[in-house]
Design an enzyme around this catalytic site. Structure first.
Site, PDB file in Angstrom:
ATOM      1  N   CYS A   1      78.110  73.532  46.473  1.00 48.13           N
ATOM      2  CA  CYS A   1      78.826  73.661  45.349  1.00 48.13           C
ATOM      3  C   CYS A   1      78.950  74.970  44.389  1.00 48.13           C
ATOM      4  CB  CYS A   1      78.238  72.049  44.418  1.00 48.13           C
ATOM      5  SG  CYS A   1      77.567  72.547  43.788  1.00 48.13           S
TER       6      CYS A   1
HETATM    7  C1  LIG Z   1      73.922  70.302  47.652  1.00 48.51           C
HETATM    8  S1  LIG Z   1      72.344  71.135  48.520  1.00 48.51           S
HETATM    9  C2  LIG Z   1      72.416  69.873  49.236  1.00 48.51           C
HETATM   10  C3  LIG Z   1      71.167  68.686  48.426  1.00 48.51           C
HETATM   11  C4  LIG Z   1      70.667  68.200  49.731  1.00 48.51           C
HETATM   12  N1  LIG Z   1      72.162  66.823  50.058  1.00 48.51           N
HETATM   13  C5  LIG Z   1      69.515  67.170  49.372  1.00 48.51           C
HETATM   14  O1  LIG Z   1      70.115  65.613  49.253  1.00 48.51           O
HETATM   15  O2  LIG Z   1      67.922  67.912  48.529  1.00 48.51           O
HETATM   16  C6  LIG Z   1      72.958  72.347  49.369  1.00 48.51           C
HETATM   17  C7  LIG Z   1      72.300  73.015  49.961  1.00 48.51           C
HETATM   18  O3  LIG Z   1      72.794  73.572  50.903  1.00 48.51           O
HETATM   19  C8  LIG Z   1      71.880  75.176  51.561  1.00 48.51           C
HETATM   20  N2  LIG Z   1      72.240  75.650  52.467  1.00 48.51           N
HETATM   21  C9  LIG Z   1      73.689  76.967  51.995  1.00 48.51           C
HETATM   22  N3  LIG Z   1      73.488  77.371  52.841  1.00 48.51           N
HETATM   23  C10 LIG Z   1      72.908  76.981  53.916  1.00 48.51           C
HETATM   24  C11 LIG Z   1      73.285  77.408  55.367  1.00 48.51           C
HETATM   25  N4  LIG Z   1      74.145  78.500  56.274  1.00 48.51           N
HETATM   26  N5  LIG Z   1      72.796  76.947  56.220  1.00 48.51           N
HETATM   27  C12 LIG Z   1      72.057  75.922  55.927  1.00 48.51           C
HETATM   28  N6  LIG Z   1      71.723  75.499  54.588  1.00 48.51           N
HETATM   29  C13 LIG Z   1      72.365  75.913  53.298  1.00 48.51           C
HETATM   30  C14 LIG Z   1      71.085  75.090  50.384  1.00 48.51           C
HETATM   31  O4  LIG Z   1      70.223  75.832  50.148  1.00 48.51           O
HETATM   32  C15 LIG Z   1      70.867  73.602  49.691  1.00 48.51           C
HETATM   33  O5  LIG Z   1      69.635  73.476  49.774  1.00 48.51           O
END
Ligand SMILES: C[S@@+](CC[C@H](N)C(=O)[O-])C[C@H]1O[C@@H](n2cnc3c(N)ncnc32)[C@H](O)[C@@H]1O
Length: 141
Positions: free
Chosen positions: A69
């Site tokens: 986000c």
């Molecule tokens: C808003 S958080 C999601 C939180 C989740 N719904 C929870 O309950 O903890 C977005 C997540 O996407 C991960 N992320 C970002 N880029 C990514 C990628 N290319 N592949 C996998 N995960 C990724 C980040 O590390 C982060 O933990």
């Protein structure tokens, strides 16, 4: 059967397992979040979703994603989909099972004068989904 992208520490999984769901795939790039996820649920998520080929994704009925986000949030530069992190939304469309449950920040409704949301809804509609948007205040839950 559900898959979770951007799994974090497993918020969606906590909810869906409680409703009888079975997680068949999870992806989380951050090692600390992935380690916490593994401690929470006993299995480790795969890493970067952009490096997971389509054929490695097991069949599933529902996909969950709290997609990154930073580029939509009021706390950032609000570059919307014109940012490598905002662009990760399109990984969701690539995977695209029967149903999607997506979550993001409220400013997604406004960033880039609503253009980012318009593109997201358009991409999902073109992929065959009916979209329903809901703004929720977590204080109510
Ligand atoms: C808003 S958080 C999601 C939180 C989740 N719904 C929870 O309950 O903890 C977005 C997540 O996407 C991960 N992320 C970002 N880029 C990514 C990628 N290319 N592949 C996998 N995960 C990724 C980040 O590390 C982060 O933990």
């Amino acid at each position: 059967r559900y898959a979770e992208l951007f799994a974090g520490v497993g918020g969606f999984r906590l909810a869906l397992d409680g409703l009888g769901g079975r997680c068949v795939f999870a992806s989380e790039i951050d090692p600390c979040a992935a380690a916490t996820y593994e401690r929470n649920f006993g299995d480790a998520p795969l890493g970067d979703i952009t490096e997971v080929p389509d054929e490695d994704l097991p069949a599933h009925d529902l996909l969950t994603a709290g997609f990154p986000c930073q580029s939509f949030s009021r706390s950032g530069e609000q570059r919307g989909l014109g940012d490598a992190r905002g662009d990760l939304f399109f990984e969701i469309v690539r995977v695209a099972p029967a149903a999607l449950l997506l979550e993001n920040v409220p400013n997604l409704l406004r960033v880039d004068n609503g253009h980012a949301l318009h593109i997201i809804v358009h991409a999902l509609t073109r992929a065959g989904y009916h979209c329903r948007l809901k703004k929720k205040n977590t204080r109510s839950f």
